[in-house]
Design an enzyme around this catalytic site. Structure first.
Site, PDB file in Angstrom:
ATOM      1  CG  HIS A  12     -64.457 -55.273 -26.435  1.00  0.00           C
ATOM      2  ND1 HIS A  12     -63.444 -56.160 -26.117  1.00  0.00           N
ATOM      3  CD2 HIS A  12     -65.264 -55.233 -25.350  1.00  0.00           C
ATOM      4  CE1 HIS A  12     -63.638 -56.610 -24.888  1.00  0.00           C
ATOM      5  NE2 HIS A  12     -64.728 -56.085 -24.399  1.00  0.00           N
ATOM      6  CD  GLU A  26     -61.352 -58.059 -34.885  1.00  0.00           C
ATOM      7  OE1 GLU A  26     -62.364 -57.456 -35.297  1.00  0.00           O
ATOM      8  OE2 GLU A  26     -60.197 -57.640 -35.100  1.00  0.00           O
ATOM      9  CB  SER A  58     -61.543 -59.622 -21.623  1.00  0.00           C
ATOM     10  OG  SER A  58     -62.127 -58.632 -22.434  1.00  0.00           O
TER      11      SER A  58
END
Ligand code: AMP
Length: 284
Positions: free
Chosen positions: A37, A35, A186
């Site tokens: 990005h 979310e 990530s």
């Protein structure tokens, strides 16, 4: 949405868009989209005729003992998410496409990279600046979107853009967090269930720092000491740094609004970063 791997194809599409006077928003990423990005892509979509997202795990920004090989690569899901968020083009070049044979030219930035992650990850920002410059030269966007999650990176890219006369507006975007406060990353994919819980210590420490500042504590040394002790209460947490800096990434003694409380903490083997700008709305 188009998926493009070659620089030549990207250039010819971009030339066409420019000839049609279309504005281009650019969101550089290393993939494993979340979310955080997607918020950048959505902002770009709102502000531009076309949005280009790059997905490129940049080998130049990883140190020899870092996680380049195991960095999550989830291109199929990423392209689906980028499309849903409004991207028009995903540019996903191979390393050979972007990095020329025997390159002798790099983009390096002084001073701003001496502290925080720059001090802990030698060569990291040289790798970031070199690849972002290349991408800027290929995409030639009107605006490029960067998350404040990587706050040092944001200030470095802004300065680099100005120093090198790129005609690009650098747009800062707020940090997107999980409901419980953990900044999306990530690298959160690496965490076990237990580590995921331990990782909350980063946002909790930021919250504690803000509370101390709001209760009129302005000595950074005192806040840093308290936060280090607080973080150490989690057995699995190993502090890389806890610092309070200004926009030039210089340590400050007396804290003012606009100064940045920045943390890097290993949770197990996973290095996580987070930060808060004093005076900004607390969202954790
Ligand atoms: P990365 O794929 O980690 O290189 O990140 C690509 C862009 O997404 C960078 O500008 C990051 O700062 C931004 N980003 C990553 N995580 C977040 C987040 N939780 N909130 C906002 N932006 C983020």
């Amino acid at each position: 949405m188009q998926i493009i791997e070659s620089i030549g194809e990207a250039r010819s599409i971009i030339k066409r868009l420019k000839n049609q006077n279309k504005t281009i928003g650019f969101v550089p990423t290393m993939g494993a989209l979340h979310e955080g990005h997607l918020s950048l892509i959505k902002k770009s979509k709102k502000e531009n005729d076309n949005t280009i997202v790059s997905i490129f795990v940049n080998p130049l920004q990883f140190g020899p003992n870092e996680d380049f090989k195991k960095y999550p690569r989830t291109l199929e899901i990423d392209t689906k998410l980028a499309k849903e968020a409004g991207a028009d083009i995903v540019f996903t070049p191979s390393a050979d496409e972007i990095i020329t044979d025997n390159p002798l030219t790099y983009v390096d930035i002084n001073e701003l990279s001496d502290n925080l992650c720059g001090a802990k990850r030698p060569g990291h920002f040289r790798g970031v600046c070199t690849i972002v410059s290349k991408l800027f030269n290929i995409i030639m966007p009107d605006s490029a979107y960067f998350g404040k999650k990587d706050i040092q990176q944001f200030y470095i890219i802004k300065k680099m853009t100005n120093d090198l006369n790129f005609d690009i507006r650098i747009v800062p975007c707020p940090i997107i967090r999980e409901k419980d406060g953990l900044a999306m990353s990530s690298r959160n994919n690496y965490l076990t269930v237990k580590e995921r819980n331990d990782a909350l210590i980063l946002s909790k420490a930021l919250k504690k720092g803000v509370k101390l500042f709001e209760s009129k504590e302005t000595f950074s040394e005192i806040i840093i000491k308290e936060l280090k002790e607080f973080i150490k209460t989690v057995k699995n947490a190993d502090i890389d740094y806890v610092k309070i800096v200004d926009e030039n990434m210089k340590n400050v003694k007396i804290i003012n609004r606009g100064n940045i409380l920045a943390l890097a903490v290993y949770i197990g083997k996973t290095r996580l970063i987070d930060n808060h700008i004093f005076g900004e709305k607390v969202c954790f």
